[in-house]
Design a protein around this motif. Structure first.
Motif, short mmCIF file in Angstrom:
data_model
loop_
_atom_site.label_atom_id
_atom_site.label_comp_id
_atom_site.label_asym_id
_atom_site.label_seq_id
_atom_site.Cartn_x
_atom_site.Cartn_y
_atom_site.Cartn_z
N GLN A 28 0.80 -1.22 0.00
CA GLN A 28 0.00 0.00 0.00
C GLN A 28 0.84 1.27 0.00
O GLN A 28 0.29 2.37 -0.10
N ASN A 29 2.14 1.15 0.14
CA ASN A 29 2.98 2.34 0.09
C ASN A 29 3.93 2.26 -1.11
O ASN A 29 4.10 1.21 -1.71
N ASP A 30 4.54 3.39 -1.42
CA ASP A 30 5.41 3.49 -2.59
C ASP A 30 6.89 3.41 -2.22
O ASP A 30 7.76 3.86 -2.97
N ASN A 31 7.18 2.82 -1.07
CA ASN A 31 8.57 2.69 -0.63
C ASN A 31 9.16 1.35 -1.06
O ASN A 31 8.49 0.32 -0.95
N HIS A 32 10.40 1.37 -1.52
CA HIS A 32 11.08 0.11 -1.81
C HIS A 32 11.73 -0.43 -0.54
O HIS A 32 11.80 0.25 0.49
N CYS A 33 12.20 -1.67 -0.61
CA CYS A 33 12.74 -2.35 0.57
C CYS A 33 14.26 -2.54 0.50
O CYS A 33 14.81 -3.40 1.19
N PHE A 34 14.94 -1.75 -0.31
CA PHE A 34 16.37 -1.95 -0.51
C PHE A 34 17.21 -1.23 0.54
O PHE A 34 16.87 -0.13 0.98
N LYS A 209 14.21 -0.71 -11.77
CA LYS A 209 13.19 -0.18 -12.67
C LYS A 209 12.56 -1.30 -13.50
O LYS A 209 12.50 -1.23 -14.73
N ALA A 210 12.08 -2.33 -12.83
CA ALA A 210 11.39 -3.41 -13.52
C ALA A 210 10.17 -2.87 -14.25
O ALA A 210 9.44 -2.04 -13.71
N TYR A 349 6.31 4.49 -10.54
CA TYR A 349 6.94 5.22 -11.64
C TYR A 349 6.27 4.92 -12.99
O TYR A 349 6.75 5.37 -14.03
N LEU A 350 5.16 4.16 -12.96
CA LEU A 350 4.43 3.88 -14.19
C LEU A 350 2.97 4.26 -14.03
O LEU A 350 2.40 4.12 -12.95
#
Length: 379
Positions: A28-34, A209-210, A349-350
């Motif tokens: 539900q959020n736009d944060n990545h896990c890296f 950026k998959a 991003y899409l």
């Protein structure tokens, strides 16, 4: 398929967290896990999950020498059968795949061998791939067939294919299937870097950026995790039903690449759809690992298959990276969540126009060697 197969339980550990609830919350959020590991980005399990895995390791003296890949599989399998309300007396089969297998343990034992000229006790079998399902069977005290395999990054979905085949043959009533991967070792990362597919842009807001076809460089990032599902004949308590399966292998153009139009995906998707019309597919969860050629090849295959009626496309690799042999089952989890909540999981991003109803989701996976699998799920 002869008849639908039901997924009656599923449990995952990944950078998203664990359980369907935690995974859905993370989506539900736009944060990545890296986060950083040395000079590169990786996607690690949350600390709470690591703590739970360490408690599992310390709970039995025999578990202390096991690789993380095996512990991941034991932990998720315990939770999955609880979700499905299975008992050991159900005598179900087990098939858990992995691309790398006991990566960390193998590397540690090999390093010790180079230093001393001797192998430590239990180097084998603890570092063998077959160790995964056999330890899960030991832990769950089931007496059904147990199978481990590596078909690179499509291992988890090949396990699902195998479980379906056993059930439909009448040789088993239930099958526990999935994938487990703990690849965040220096040597494994170095292997991906040697292929020139690993992310080099750590400063990007979205490093992987998959499915972004405007990217100028490869952006794959490794993640760790495991996901296991419980399969049964058509059940009223199904989380989702498998209504189509497809698989294909293509002639290699290169050891690590697909053909330009991913011929294997075209054939696997066509087989999975069967009599279902392409326009009935609402969403495709793509394999797209964030590489230039891999992402585009799969998209080309989708365009060939669906023409001007391309379904919504999504992936979780922008968020949790590529979990190799476990990735296909984490895609299945993602599909189940969209079917359950009737909400499309997009990428920040899409631009995607959400569909009002999600009834059928196609899930793709492929590994080095062009071993494609497509699974069609419905509510």
């Amino acid at each position: 398929m002869k008849k639908p197969i039901s997924i009656t339980g599923i449990y995952s550990i990944s950078p998203l967290g664990e359980s369907l609830h935690e995974s859905w919350s993370s989506y539900q959020n736009d944060n990545h896990c890296f986060s950083e590991k040395g000079k590169v980005l990786v996607a690690k399990l949350p600390e709470a999950t690591k703590d739970a895995l360490e408690r599992l390791r310390q709970s039995d003296s025999k578990y202390k020498g096991l690789d993380d890949t095996t512990l991941f599989a034991i932990y998720t399998s315990r939770k999955a059968i609880l979700h499905a309300q299975w008992k050991s007396t159900d005598n179900y089969g087990i098939n858990i795949g992995s691309s790398r297998g006991a990566t960390q343990l193998f590397e540690e034992h090999h390093e010790a061998f180079l230093k001393t000229g001797k192998a430590k006790p239990l180097t084998s079998p603890n570092s063998t791939l077959g160790n995964i399902s056999s330890w899960v069977a030991h832990d769950l005290q089931t007496k059904g067939p147990e199978i481990s395999h590596s078909i690179t990054c499509s291992s988890a979905l090949h396990a699902m294919l195998n479980g379906i085949a056993w059930i439909q043959s009448g040789m088993c009533n239930k099958f526990l299937v999935g994938g487990s991967e703990a690849p965040l070792t220096n040597f494994t990362i170095a292997q991906m870097q040697a292929l020139k597919i690993y992310n080099k842009n750590k400063s990007s807001k979205y490093p992987c950026k998959a499915l972004d076809f405007d990217k100028k460089q490869n952006s794959m990032i490794l993640g760790e995790g495991a996901s296991v599902a419980c399969l049964e004949n058509n059940s009223e308590k199904a989380l989702a039903n498998i209504i189509g399966v497809g698989y294909a292998t293509e002639i290699l153009e290169h050891n690590a690449s697909l053909s330009t139009n991913a011929d294997c995906f075209q054939r696997s998707m066509k087989m999975a759809l069967g009599a279902v019309k392409p326009e009935e597919i609402d969403v495709i969860v793509t394999h797209t690992p964030g590489t230039l050629k891999g992402d585009l090849a799969e998209f080309n295959a989708i365009k060939k298959m669906f023409c001007n009626k391309i379904p919504l496309l999504t992936t979780n690799k922008w968020k949790i990276g590529h979990t190799l042999g476990a990735s296909g089952m984490l895609n299945i989890e993602m599909a189940i969540l969209m079917l359950k909540h009737q909400q499309f999981i997009s990428m920040p991003y899409l631009d995607n126009t959400p569909t009002k109803h999600i009834k059928k989701v196609l899930v793709n996976a492929v590994g080095f060697g062009g071993n494609a699998v497509s699974i069609l799920l419905s509510k």
